[in-house]
Design an enzyme around this catalytic site. Structure first.
Site, mmCIF file in Angstrom:
data_model
loop_
_atom_site.group_PDB
_atom_site.id
_atom_site.type_symbol
_atom_site.label_atom_id
_atom_site.label_comp_id
_atom_site.label_asym_id
_atom_site.label_seq_id
_atom_site.Cartn_x
_atom_site.Cartn_y
_atom_site.Cartn_z
ATOM 1 N N GLU A 1 78.266 1.904 26.495
ATOM 2 C CA GLU A 1 79.026 3.269 26.219
ATOM 3 C C GLU A 1 80.343 3.740 27.022
ATOM 4 O OE1 GLU A 1 77.310 5.845 24.191
ATOM 5 O OE2 GLU A 1 76.248 3.995 23.232
ATOM 6 N N HIS B 1 74.346 10.254 28.787
ATOM 7 C CA HIS B 1 75.123 9.337 29.485
ATOM 8 C C HIS B 1 74.964 9.711 30.916
ATOM 9 C CE1 HIS B 1 77.665 9.114 25.677
ATOM 10 N NE2 HIS B 1 77.161 7.786 25.876
ATOM 11 N N CYS C 1 83.752 14.162 28.971
ATOM 12 C CA CYS C 1 83.334 13.522 28.021
ATOM 13 C C CYS C 1 84.681 13.285 27.020
ATOM 14 C CB CYS C 1 82.329 14.058 26.932
ATOM 15 S SG CYS C 1 80.890 14.135 27.346
HETATM 16 O O1 SUG Z 1 77.692 10.363 21.559
HETATM 17 N N1 SUG Z 1 78.095 13.556 20.524
HETATM 18 C C1 SUG Z 1 78.341 12.573 21.247
HETATM 19 C C2 SUG Z 1 78.929 13.188 22.738
HETATM 20 C C3 SUG Z 1 79.388 12.262 23.525
HETATM 21 C C4 SUG Z 1 79.651 12.775 25.053
HETATM 22 N N2 SUG Z 1 80.234 11.760 25.937
HETATM 23 C C5 SUG Z 1 79.875 11.713 27.080
HETATM 24 N N3 SUG Z 1 78.973 12.283 27.757
HETATM 25 N N4 SUG Z 1 80.770 10.948 27.788
HETATM 26 C C6 SUG Z 1 77.274 11.427 21.494
HETATM 27 O O2 SUG Z 1 76.266 11.883 21.625
HETATM 28 C C7 SUG Z 1 77.331 14.358 18.119
HETATM 29 C C8 SUG Z 1 77.957 14.030 16.727
HETATM 30 C C9 SUG Z 1 77.168 14.935 15.680
HETATM 31 O O3 SUG Z 1 75.908 15.158 15.691
HETATM 32 O O4 SUG Z 1 77.794 15.480 14.882
HETATM 33 C C10 SUG Z 1 77.770 13.184 19.112
HETATM 34 O O5 SUG Z 1 78.173 12.228 18.620
#
Ligand code: SUG
Length: 415
Positions: A161, A229, A346
């Protein structure tokens, strides 16, 4: 060579929507099916970039990925009988969360004196697994100088990730650091997205000294509580580690191992008695940017949601009034991204490098910020309802919006 930390934020794409695609990401699940506001989302992200630039910090950006992803839909043999979740995935603007673009090891840490980047394979979530080929293309363009080594993804049997599960401690960004890789153990109610083996592969590829690496297990209770994460429960910058008491599986052993490798570390631990794990995750306190502006006063850039939480605000107020290493707290409004589980941290990828070695088309200036703002104002949809995903009219407007941005920034080769 003048090494600096450059934060590369993902510009929120014109197809930004709430599809509820990420099991274990509580905000994204809670907002599934809500209307989204791509123009407002992109302007919020741009305002954060400008504010950080205003602190005197170097700021870069990455472009939205091509959506809807026709290559992906072709590979899925998409038709009307297909799971609607897969169709929505092809429209996801999830590339905005560039903390998941790659893992970065700056030149002072690597064996060959180059800054190494490994694009994240993001295999756990199907809508994110489609990102890496376009992300890789962008990394290869932005970091084409010999000062960088850009690697393809680790094999897909190991989930990776990127920087969201990686931290670095160093006396200053330009000095050799200790790199901390945080992995999850599978078997809980939610997926553990970062696999231990992936972290080891990245460290070996980057030529890191094993004596200056740590591989730490994330606490299973944090993953089960929605910390999908590590950057949802801890963040590091230079000498400082800011973490929740329940971030790591074995906090005492983790702290001891960090102190052994990096005795100068200052650990600011938030006790569960002051901010519960649930409150930390709901408020996204730790999904903050911990930054060192030129005046040296370390600043924590938090989402406004964290500032609105009484226990979090209480803790932060006491922290700043005390004599700790974090001197300022700066709330920013990134609500559109937050509703999908993406806070200030993020939205950015940290790269320690000489800005002169980066393709200048990816570096923010006042003039480029104005250009980006104008394209967003003119071309980004104001609102998307999830029922619109799949519409040819919307597809045409989203594709032409991205094309307008590429043209304005002279980045047509990313088309
Ligand atoms: O991978 N949300 C992302 C959020 C990423 C956050 N990143 C960090 N923590 N670094 C994920 O879960 C949601 C998309 C949706 O459901 O439409 C999404 O992909």
């Amino acid at each position: 060579m003048r090494l600096a930390e450059i934060n590369f934020d993902g510009i929120v794409g014109p197809s930004h929507n709430y599809a509820g695609l990420s099991l274990g990401n509580l905000a994204a699940t809670a907002h599934a099916g809500d209307p989204s506001y791509p123009r407002a989302a992109a302007l919020q992200g741009l305002a954060k970039m400008r504010a950080n630039m205003g602190l005197g910090l170097a700021q870069g950006f990455f472009l939205p990925l091509p959506r809807p992803n026709r290559r992906w839909l072709g590979a899925l043999a998409a038709d009307a009988t297909m799971d609607p979740g897969l169709l929505r995935g092809a429209w996801s603007a999830s590339g905005m969360w560039t903390a998941n673009a790659a893992t970065v090891s700056p030149a002072p840490d690597s064996g060959d004196g180059r800054c190494h980047l490994t694009v994240a394979n993001l295999v756990t979530m199907p809508h994110r697994a489609q990102e890496w080929p376009d992300t890789l293309k962008q990394l290869q363009t932005a970091f084409s100088s010999d000062a960088f080594a850009v690697h393809g993804p680790v094999p897909p049997c190991f989930g990776d990730e990127g920087a969201a599960n990686h931290m670095r401690l160093a006396r200053s960004h330009a000095e050799p650091g200790v790199e901390i890789f945080v992995y999850g153990r599978p078997g809980g109610r939610f997926p553990a997205r970062q696999h231990e083996q992936a972290s080891h592969i990245v460290a070996r590829r980057h030529g890191l000294d094993p004596a200056r690496c740590l591989f730490i297990e994330q606490s299973p209770e944090a993953i089960a509580a929605g910390a999908f994460h590590n950057d949802v429960v801890s963040v590091a910058n230079e000498r400082v580690l800011f973490a929740h008491q329940q971030a790591f599986a074995d906090p005492a052993a983790t702290h001891a191992a960090i102190r052994e490798r990096f005795p100068e570390v200052e650990i600011v631990e938030v006790p569960a008695s002051e901010v519960s794990l649930e409150e930390a995750i709901a408020s996204y306190l730790f999904n903050a940017q911990l930054l060192t502006p030129p005046d040296g006063a370390m600043t924590l850039v938090i989402p406004t949601e964290a500032w609105e939480s009484a226990p979090v605000r209480g803790f932060l107020t006491r922290m700043v009034e005390g004599n700790g290493p974090i001197r300022h707290v700066l709330p920013v409004d990134v609500r559109q991204s937050m509703a999908n589980g993406g806070g200030p941290a993020c939205l950015r990828l940290r790269v320690v490098a000489d800005p002169a070695e980066v393709d200048p088309r990816f570096l923010l200036s006042d003039a480029r910020a104005e250009l980006i703002e104008q394209v967003i104002e003119d071309h980004w949809p104001e609102q998307i309802d999830p029922a619109d995903l799949g519409s040819e009219t919307l597809a045409a407007s989203v594709l032409s919006a991205r094309a307008a941005l590429l043209e304005a920034l002279d980045l047509g080769e990313l088309a």
